[in-house]
Write a protein that holds these residues in place. Structure first.
Motif, PDB file in Angstrom:
ATOM      1  N   TYR A 427     -44.775 -24.315 -11.993  1.00  0.00           N
ATOM      2  CA  TYR A 427     -44.769 -25.376 -12.995  1.00  0.00           C
ATOM      3  C   TYR A 427     -43.334 -25.669 -13.446  1.00  0.00           C
ATOM      4  O   TYR A 427     -42.698 -24.833 -14.093  1.00  0.00           O
ATOM      5  N   PRO A 428     -42.816 -26.852 -13.094  1.00  0.00           N
ATOM      6  CA  PRO A 428     -41.454 -27.204 -13.493  1.00  0.00           C
ATOM      7  C   PRO A 428     -41.304 -27.266 -15.016  1.00  0.00           C
ATOM      8  O   PRO A 428     -42.174 -27.807 -15.709  1.00  0.00           O
ATOM      9  N   VAL A 429     -40.220 -26.732 -15.523  1.00  0.00           N
ATOM     10  CA  VAL A 429     -39.922 -26.841 -16.947  1.00  0.00           C
ATOM     11  C   VAL A 429     -39.807 -28.314 -17.345  1.00  0.00           C
ATOM     12  O   VAL A 429     -40.171 -28.714 -18.457  1.00  0.00           O
ATOM     13  N   GLU A 430     -39.359 -29.132 -16.414  1.00  0.00           N
ATOM     14  CA  GLU A 430     -39.100 -30.543 -16.689  1.00  0.00           C
ATOM     15  C   GLU A 430     -40.325 -31.294 -17.194  1.00  0.00           C
ATOM     16  O   GLU A 430     -40.194 -32.272 -17.938  1.00  0.00           O
ATOM     17  N   ILE A 431     -41.533 -30.843 -16.822  1.00  0.00           N
ATOM     18  CA  ILE A 431     -42.737 -31.556 -17.283  1.00  0.00           C
ATOM     19  C   ILE A 431     -42.937 -31.399 -18.783  1.00  0.00           C
ATOM     20  O   ILE A 431     -43.737 -32.122 -19.384  1.00  0.00           O
ATOM     21  N   HIS A 432     -42.240 -30.449 -19.399  1.00  0.00           N
ATOM     22  CA  HIS A 432     -42.337 -30.235 -20.844  1.00  0.00           C
ATOM     23  C   HIS A 432     -41.149 -30.828 -21.600  1.00  0.00           C
ATOM     24  O   HIS A 432     -41.052 -30.661 -22.809  1.00  0.00           O
ATOM     25  N   ALA A 433     -40.256 -31.489 -20.886  1.00  0.00           N
ATOM     26  CA  ALA A 433     -39.046 -32.034 -21.516  1.00  0.00           C
ATOM     27  C   ALA A 433     -39.305 -33.417 -22.103  1.00  0.00           C
ATOM     28  O   ALA A 433     -40.019 -34.225 -21.518  1.00  0.00           O
ATOM     29  N   VAL A 434     -38.744 -33.667 -23.270  1.00  0.00           N
ATOM     30  CA  VAL A 434     -38.790 -35.001 -23.865  1.00  0.00           C
ATOM     31  C   VAL A 434     -37.681 -35.847 -23.248  1.00  0.00           C
ATOM     32  O   VAL A 434     -37.920 -36.937 -22.730  1.00  0.00           O
ATOM     33  N   HIS A 435     -36.449 -35.321 -23.299  1.00  0.00           N
ATOM     34  CA  HIS A 435     -35.332 -35.944 -22.594  1.00  0.00           C
ATOM     35  C   HIS A 435     -35.208 -35.257 -21.241  1.00  0.00           C
ATOM     36  O   HIS A 435     -34.884 -34.071 -21.168  1.00  0.00           O
ATOM     37  N   THR A 436     -35.505 -35.972 -20.188  1.00  0.00           N
ATOM     38  CA  THR A 436     -35.555 -35.373 -18.859  1.00  0.00           C
ATOM     39  C   THR A 436     -34.176 -35.313 -18.200  1.00  0.00           C
ATOM     40  O   THR A 436     -33.229 -35.968 -18.640  1.00  0.00           O
ATOM     41  N   GLY A 437     -34.116 -34.498 -17.143  1.00  0.00           N
ATOM     42  CA  GLY A 437     -32.898 -34.405 -16.351  1.00  0.00           C
ATOM     43  C   GLY A 437     -32.067 -33.168 -16.590  1.00  0.00           C
ATOM     44  O   GLY A 437     -31.070 -32.945 -15.889  1.00  0.00           O
ATOM     45  N   TYR A 438     -32.464 -32.332 -17.545  1.00  0.00           N
ATOM     46  CA  TYR A 438     -31.668 -31.153 -17.874  1.00  0.00           C
ATOM     47  C   TYR A 438     -32.281 -29.841 -17.361  1.00  0.00           C
ATOM     48  O   TYR A 438     -31.625 -28.803 -17.366  1.00  0.00           O
ATOM     49  N   HIS A 439     -33.543 -29.872 -16.946  1.00  0.00           N
ATOM     50  CA  HIS A 439     -34.227 -28.630 -16.586  1.00  0.00           C
ATOM     51  C   HIS A 439     -34.904 -28.705 -15.218  1.00  0.00           C
ATOM     52  O   HIS A 439     -35.809 -27.926 -14.932  1.00  0.00           O
ATOM     53  N   SER A 440     -34.463 -29.616 -14.372  1.00  0.00           N
ATOM     54  CA  SER A 440     -35.139 -29.821 -13.086  1.00  0.00           C
ATOM     55  C   SER A 440     -35.011 -28.629 -12.145  1.00  0.00           C
ATOM     56  O   SER A 440     -35.769 -28.507 -11.191  1.00  0.00           O
ATOM     57  N   HIS A 441     -34.071 -27.720 -12.411  1.00  0.00           N
ATOM     58  CA  HIS A 441     -33.859 -26.555 -11.544  1.00  0.00           C
ATOM     59  C   HIS A 441     -34.657 -25.329 -12.004  1.00  0.00           C
ATOM     60  O   HIS A 441     -34.553 -24.258 -11.398  1.00  0.00           O
ATOM     61  N   GLN A 442     -35.459 -25.482 -13.047  1.00  0.00           N
ATOM     62  CA  GLN A 442     -36.174 -24.338 -13.627  1.00  0.00           C
ATOM     63  C   GLN A 442     -37.679 -24.469 -13.440  1.00  0.00           C
ATOM     64  O   GLN A 442     -38.242 -25.564 -13.538  1.00  0.00           O
ATOM     65  N   ILE A 443     -38.340 -23.331 -13.206  1.00  0.00           N
ATOM     66  CA  ILE A 443     -39.801 -23.304 -13.138  1.00  0.00           C
ATOM     67  C   ILE A 443     -40.340 -22.217 -14.048  1.00  0.00           C
ATOM     68  O   ILE A 443     -39.694 -21.189 -14.268  1.00  0.00           O
ATOM     69  N   VAL A 444     -41.532 -22.486 -14.608  1.00  0.00           N
ATOM     70  CA  VAL A 444     -42.239 -21.505 -15.431  1.00  0.00           C
ATOM     71  C   VAL A 444     -43.152 -20.695 -14.510  1.00  0.00           C
ATOM     72  O   VAL A 444     -43.941 -21.260 -13.756  1.00  0.00           O
ATOM     73  N   LEU A 445     -43.034 -19.374 -14.582  1.00  0.00           N
ATOM     74  CA  LEU A 445     -43.877 -18.490 -13.781  1.00  0.00           C
ATOM     75  C   LEU A 445     -44.693 -17.604 -14.714  1.00  0.00           C
ATOM     76  O   LEU A 445     -44.165 -16.686 -15.345  1.00  0.00           O
TER      77      LEU A 445
END
Length: 470
Positions: A427-445
């Motif tokens: 699950y990409p962290v980015e799906i929980h971001a309000v302002h996108t583009g800063y967490h695309s390299h992170q995943i929740v495990l």
């Protein structure tokens, strides 16, 4: 002659098969208004079923207005019973859809966060306590109850939360909810208007964002770093209804808010006259020392505290709670009553006894040891497999951690498809971001509901999917 095939090997009763097929032919206009249907005796002989089957099917169609009986003349299709709709709009049988989906995903290793070890739910003990409660329950307990929840559970909870989390409240301030999601929803009725503004951590769970944007509120995101919400970036001129924070274990990044920022947060709330909503969803599982004290304990009249048993015990229980400032007690009970009258009474009593007899804290200690092993297995597997190519964050508490892979974009559809094709779901962290583009390299495990063997295999599959990227 009316053509109605029947399948005697099917689970669907013959009566329902006959009814469904005649009904569909009428709806689709294959049988027209005024068409005469065969007599029950004729149709029973034609399709080789009992006449009683046809009688009951006709009775049902008659009751619903699809057909009409004319004395001495027979049975006819009623006027106005046809309905034009696209074939694609007709839902497919749920059982078939579910079976194919389950078969398709049976080998998926799902790193979903927030899910406890479902096979470790204390079934035997819970069953025993449930039997006790049901046998001892007065008849009045099977009627309607109070919206704030059973006194027994609120007493047990208040003592437990004071002892373990430093939460300070009177029994009147406690409101039992149907999980944390209902608590967040109740706040929309309590505190929001269509032009309200809500301060949120960025990133923060997508579910919270959805609840408040659907109410018409505008989100005011404040970035999160390795120490939680950046309180120096709080908008001093903002007049928000409340700010939603996860100070004991930020979701999804996993940071813990230090006391300096907690004080700054409370000072901000006092200065701008807004509430703080503390989402305390899984902080019981801290692997280095006791759970962090609550923000609520610093200012009970400024903080609305929300907790749930979905992560501690099971999401199926649907029991959560809110601790409200005294100014919101009356309105919160009215809102809860209008929402669902009250949470299930007997389940509350079972949970109250589970807490009072010490089973909850023993269960937490047992599960903490289990999750500690699973967390360590995940960290070890990631480090062994990826080495310096992975950075692990937010691993000190809870049922998930964040794995960062600099240079990899998990919003890339091709990468996510490659992961799915290797039989792993992340699950990409980015799906929980309000302002996108800063967490695309992170995943929740998430690791709570995975065995150590599944975790090791899951990391291997991630590596296989990313081999062209790392």
């Amino acid at each position: 002659m009316l053509w109605i095939p029947v399948d005697r090997t099917a689970e669907k009763p013959l009566i329902r098969q006959v009814y469904d097929q005649i009904r569909q032919q009428i709806l689709h206009g294959e049988l027209h208004a005024g068409d005469r249907l065969p007599s029950t005796r004729e149709l029973a002989e034609d399709i080789h079923v009992s006449r009683n089957v046809i009688l009951e099917a006709y009775d049902q169609l008659l009751a619903e207005g699809y057909i009409e009986s004319r004395r001495g003349s027979g049975t006819y299709v009623a006027e106005g019973a046809s309905f034009a709709f696209a074939e694609a709009d007709i839902p497919q049988p749920a059982a078939a859809s579910f079976a194919s989906s389950a078969q398709k995903n049976s080998d998926i290793i799902n790193f979903r966060s927030g899910l406890p070890a479902l096979d470790h739910f204390p079934r035997k003990l819970w069953s025993h306590l449930t039997q006790q409660i049901y046998q001892q329950a007065d008849a009045s307990l099977f009627g309607y109850d109070s919206p704030e929840g059973r006194l027994e559970l609120r007493q047990a909870l208040s003592r437990y939360l004071l002892r373990t989390r430093g939460v300070r409240c009177s029994l009147d301030q406690l409101l039992i909810t149907t999980g944390a999601a209902q608590a967040f929803s109740l706040l929309t009725n309590l505190l929001l208007t269509p032009d309200s503004r809500v301060i949120v951590e960025d990133p923060i769970t997508n579910e919270v964002q959805t609840i408040y944007t659907r109410s018409g509120a505008t989100l005011v995101p404040v970035p999160v770093d390795m120490h939680g919400i950046q309180t120096d970036l709080l908008p001093a001129d903002e007049r928000a209804a409340f700010a939603v924070v996860t100070p004991s274990h930020q979701y999804p990044l996993g940071s813990i808010l230090p006391i300096q920022r907690r004080i700054a947060l409370i000072n901000f709330a006092r200065a701008t006259d807004c509430y703080l909503v503390e989402d305390d969803y899984d902080s019981e599982f801290r692997y280095s020392g006791p759970p962090v004290s609550s923000l609520q304990g610093l200012d009970p009249e400024r903080v609305i505290y929300i907790g749930t048993f979905s992560k501690i015990l099971s999401p199926a229980l649907r029991i959560g709670y809110m601790i409200l400032p005294s100014s919101l007690i009356t309105s919160s009970r009215q809102t809860k009553r209008l929402s669902d009258l009250h949470s299930p009474t007997l389940d509350q009593l079972v949970l109250a006894r589970f807490i009072e007899e010490g089973h909850l804290e023993r269960h937490i200690m047992k599960m903490k040891r289990l999750y500690h092993k699973r967390r360590d297995t995940l960290i070890s597997s990631l480090n062994h497999t990826f080495g310096k190519l992975v950075q692990i964050e937010g691993e000190s508490t809870g049922l998930h951690l964040v794995a960062a892979f600099p240079g990899i974009n998990f919003t890339d559809t091709a990468i996510m498809q490659a992961l799915e094709q290797t039989g792993v779901q992340v699950y990409p962290v980015e799906i929980h971001a309000v302002h996108t583009g800063y967490h695309s390299h992170q995943i929740v495990l998430g690791y709570g509901n995975l065995t150590e063997e599944e975790i090791i295999e899951g990391v291997k599959r991630i590596a296989h999917a990313l081999q062209a990227e790392v």
